[in-house]
Design an enzyme around this catalytic site. Structure first.
Site, PDB file in Angstrom:
ATOM      1  N   ASP A  75       0.813  -1.213   0.000  1.00  0.00           N
ATOM      2  CA  ASP A  75       0.000   0.000   0.000  1.00  0.00           C
ATOM      3  C   ASP A  75       0.846   1.262   0.000  1.00  0.00           C
ATOM      4  O   ASP A  75       0.462   2.279  -0.578  1.00  0.00           O
ATOM      5  CB  ASP A  75      -0.930   0.002   1.211  1.00  0.00           C
ATOM      6  CG  ASP A  75      -2.156  -0.870   0.984  1.00  0.00           C
ATOM      7  OD1 ASP A  75      -2.137  -1.686   0.045  1.00  0.00           O
ATOM      8  OD2 ASP A  75      -3.121  -0.744   1.751  1.00  0.00           O
ATOM      9  N   CYS A 117       0.793  -7.926   5.478  1.00  0.00           N
ATOM     10  CA  CYS A 117       0.353  -6.681   4.832  1.00  0.00           C
ATOM     11  C   CYS A 117      -1.152  -6.544   4.703  1.00  0.00           C
ATOM     12  O   CYS A 117      -1.922  -7.457   4.933  1.00  0.00           O
ATOM     13  CB  CYS A 117       1.071  -6.472   3.509  1.00  0.00           C
ATOM     14  SG  CYS A 117       2.833  -6.132   3.762  1.00  0.00           S
ATOM     15  N   ASP A 118      -1.546  -5.354   4.289  1.00  0.00           N
ATOM     16  CA  ASP A 118      -2.881  -4.820   4.514  1.00  0.00           C
ATOM     17  C   ASP A 118      -4.031  -5.624   3.912  1.00  0.00           C
ATOM     18  O   ASP A 118      -5.031  -5.873   4.570  1.00  0.00           O
ATOM     19  CB  ASP A 118      -2.953  -3.387   3.979  1.00  0.00           C
ATOM     20  CG  ASP A 118      -2.013  -2.457   4.701  1.00  0.00           C
ATOM     21  OD1 ASP A 118      -0.873  -2.857   4.961  1.00  0.00           O
ATOM     22  OD2 ASP A 118      -2.400  -1.322   4.996  1.00  0.00           O
ATOM     23  N   LYS A 119      -3.963  -5.989   2.651  1.00  0.00           N
ATOM     24  CA  LYS A 119      -5.059  -6.712   2.007  1.00  0.00           C
ATOM     25  C   LYS A 119      -4.711  -8.182   1.832  1.00  0.00           C
ATOM     26  O   LYS A 119      -5.604  -9.018   1.650  1.00  0.00           O
ATOM     27  CB  LYS A 119      -5.375  -6.108   0.637  1.00  0.00           C
ATOM     28  CG  LYS A 119      -5.513  -4.605   0.630  1.00  0.00           C
ATOM     29  CD  LYS A 119      -6.467  -4.095   1.679  1.00  0.00           C
ATOM     30  CE  LYS A 119      -6.504  -2.583   1.727  1.00  0.00           C
ATOM     31  NZ  LYS A 119      -5.231  -1.943   2.075  1.00  0.00           N
ATOM     32  N   CYS A 189       5.090  -2.477   7.866  1.00  0.00           N
ATOM     33  CA  CYS A 189       5.457  -1.165   8.399  1.00  0.00           C
ATOM     34  C   CYS A 189       5.341  -1.126   9.924  1.00  0.00           C
ATOM     35  O   CYS A 189       4.389  -1.635  10.502  1.00  0.00           O
ATOM     36  CB  CYS A 189       4.608  -0.088   7.765  1.00  0.00           C
ATOM     37  SG  CYS A 189       4.902   0.073   5.979  1.00  0.00           S
ATOM     38  N   GLU A 439      -6.867   4.090  -0.053  1.00  0.00           N
ATOM     39  CA  GLU A 439      -6.399   4.466   1.274  1.00  0.00           C
ATOM     40  C   GLU A 439      -5.550   5.718   1.111  1.00  0.00           C
ATOM     41  O   GLU A 439      -4.659   5.746   0.272  1.00  0.00           O
ATOM     42  CB  GLU A 439      -5.564   3.311   1.847  1.00  0.00           C
ATOM     43  CG  GLU A 439      -5.203   3.450   3.285  1.00  0.00           C
ATOM     44  CD  GLU A 439      -4.557   2.174   3.797  1.00  0.00           C
ATOM     45  OE1 GLU A 439      -5.281   1.250   4.172  1.00  0.00           O
ATOM     46  OE2 GLU A 439      -3.318   2.100   3.798  1.00  0.00           O
ATOM     47  N   SER A 465      -5.361   5.377   6.000  1.00  0.00           N
ATOM     48  CA  SER A 465      -4.383   4.397   6.435  1.00  0.00           C
ATOM     49  C   SER A 465      -4.452   4.193   7.937  1.00  0.00           C
ATOM     50  O   SER A 465      -4.861   5.086   8.693  1.00  0.00           O
ATOM     51  CB  SER A 465      -2.977   4.875   6.056  1.00  0.00           C
ATOM     52  OG  SER A 465      -1.995   4.166   6.749  1.00  0.00           O
TER      53      SER A 465
END
Length: 540
Positions: A75, A117-119, A189, A439, A465
């Protein structure tokens, strides 16, 4: 058909021999190693090694591993341009592709998911619920924080530095040093953003082992966790303990309680209900406010403070958080991949009471996320309340400045017309309007970098985010592209946000609002055939 029966089909058996397998390997339980390794996403660049360790564990326990990979979008790299529109749709691509690979071949008796990670992690979780096989997760682990002149940094600092540089607050040399120092290596992150929030959710669900969420990518223990997961999956196969046995109504409540206690990303409100839905569990958004009202906020990490995931890990991790919630009878005792939850929590140790507050001395008596309703969000909107400063006013009223894209808003923030008391409206960035629900960390980080996050509000039908702080309200529904009231806000309108009442309203006469809505005709962007058009069509 059962996997053992499929492996007896002559063509299937012949083709499995073509993979180089021996007869005795075919007679052992086949285990899928679903790995999202790639060489562009920092959260995934180390996952190849974890896959090898997981396969070793499977073989050690008497199984035969088969590894395949899924995609994963970073992202941070995608953000700030049109590429971000592909991030949320990738969640569905990931879930679909895992389902297709596992169900299509039909030989697998268990799955080790290696995700980050995000997705990507939510996509793996959705697939686990759909397939309902014995499953265990190895989350890739956080990135270590960066360092700049003795100050710990995360990726958010590089976003903030851009606005500071544009306004002449830092030199070009300082800007470059911050950008080069923010992300030192492998891992998700370093702050409590969406990726690490979802890893914590996975551990709270009981789908990963204790301390997995906070064990960092560079820690040697991460490889040991992958090896142990490979061994453990054979135990789960023998027990017949399947994913949905762990993904229950009570376990999702546990997950949301932890979410509230740690002040996680607002995107968990997007992902957890969708994952629960795949497991046959319905979560009413209004229930989230109830859980939040009962659950103390025990942890404040970046972006809400200068502490990072490494500090949470060293303080005792998710087990220590859940042990404190248990003291208030807020956690259910449920099965996990390595025994009962309460047995796991007996081993928890709270090592730093400033990082993880005891339940009797929380940062606040209520949780980190709020769902706001009102004439601007009849179906709800989401705020990370734990990312507000303690002295933030409980009622904020300001003048609307309206933008039909993230780029327009960012240009305004970096220009001379930004001023205190503004409510920036960013619309046509939702699932349909974007499409893809981008995002948006550049606008929020820019405001934060300029030190104005206590004086300006942001409202969007897109997303923010997990690194966002300040009065940033996202996921507004109905979105502008669905005819929602956010689409009829005009420059100069007054917007009123009441954090105690959990309301967000356009301050105009009811008749005026009805008049605007009756004549409002949303315009959808023309799209070529492809992923984004297909994604938008899911919601039309």
């Amino acid at each position: 058909m059962k996997p053992s029966e499929i492996k007896q089909l002559p063509a299937a058996r012949s083709l499995l021999y073509a993979d180089g397998l021996k007869r005795e390997e075919l007679d052992k339980p086949a285990i899928a190693i679903v790995n999202s390794f790639n060489e562009i996403t920092p959260g995934h660049i180390h996952l190849r090694e974890l896959g090898e360790e997981a396969k070793k564990g499977v073989r050690k326990a008497g199984g035969t591993p088969f590894e395949f990979h899924t995609i994963a979008i970073c992202d941070g790299i995608a953000m700030g341009h049109q590429g971000m529109k592909y991030s949320l749709p990738s969640r569905e691509t990931i879930a679909d592709s895992i389902e297709e690979m596992v169900a299509g071949h039909g030989v697998f008796e268990g799955i080790v998911f290696i995700a980050a990670c995000d997705k990507n992690l939510p996509g793996h979780l959705k697939a686990a619920a759909r397939l309902n096989l014995p499953s265990i997760f190895v989350t890739g682990g956080p990135m270590m924080p960066g360092d700049y002149k003795g100050r710990k940094l995360g990726v958010k600092d590089s976003f903030e530095a851009k606005a500071q540089h544009e306004k002449g607050k830092i030199s070009n040399e300082e800007y470059e040093e911050i950008v080069c120092s923010s992300c030192p290596g492998a891992g998700s992150c370093a702050g409590l953003y969406t990726a690490n929030s979802m890893a914590c959710v996975t551990e709270a669900l009981g789908l990963s082992t204790a301390m997995c969420a906070t064990t960092h990518a560079v820690h040697k223990e991460k490889k040991q966790q992958a090896f142990n997961a490979g061994k453990k999956i054979l135990d789960l196969v023998k027990q017949g303990l399947k994913a949905r046995d762990l993904m229950t109504k009570e376990s999702f409540e546990n997950a949301f309680r932890v979410d509230m206690a740690i002040g996680a990303s607002t995107n968990t409100v997007l992902h957890i209900p969708d994952i629960a839905g795949e497991a046959g569990v319905d979560i009413d958004l209004k229930k989230i406010n109830n859980w939040s009202s009962e659950t103390p906020n025990l942890v404040k990490l970046n972006p809400a403070s200068s502490n990072f995931m490494i500090d949470l890990h060293n303080a005792g991790g998710i087990p220590a958080v859940m042990a404190e919630l248990k003291k208030k009878d807020l956690i259910h005792d449920l099965p996990t991949v390595d025994g009962e939850m309460f047995a796991r929590l007996e081993k928890a140790e709270l090592k730093d009471k400033e990082i993880i507050r005891p339940a009797k001395n929380p940062f606040s008596e209520t949780g980190g996320i709020s769902i706001l309703y009102g004439n601007l969000a009849m179906e709800g909107s989401v705020l990370k309340e734990s990312a507000l400063s303690d002295d933030f006013p409980r009622v904020f009223e300001g003048e609307a400045r309206v933008f039909n894209s993230e780029e327009q808003a960012t240009e305004h923030i970096e220009g001379p017309e930004l001023s205190k008391g503004q409510v920036l409206i960013i619309r046509y960035e939702g699932k349909i309007g974007g499409p893809g629900m981008r995002e948006m960390l550049y606008p929020t980080a820019s405001i934060s970098g300029l030190g104005m996050d206590k004086e300006i509000a942001l409202l969007t039908d897109g997303r923010f985010s997990g690194a966002t702080k300040g009065l940033s309200i996202g996921h507004v529904e109905p979105e502008a592209a669905r005819g929602g009231a956010i689409g009829v806000v005009e420059n100069g309108d007054r917007i009123r946000i009441d954090l105690d009442k959990k309301t967000i309203d356009l301050v105009v006469d009811e008749a005026e609002l009805k008049k605007r809505l009756s004549s409002f005709k949303p315009e959808l962007k023309e799209l070529p055939n492809g992923v984004l058009k297909s994604y938008r069509n899911r919601f039309l």
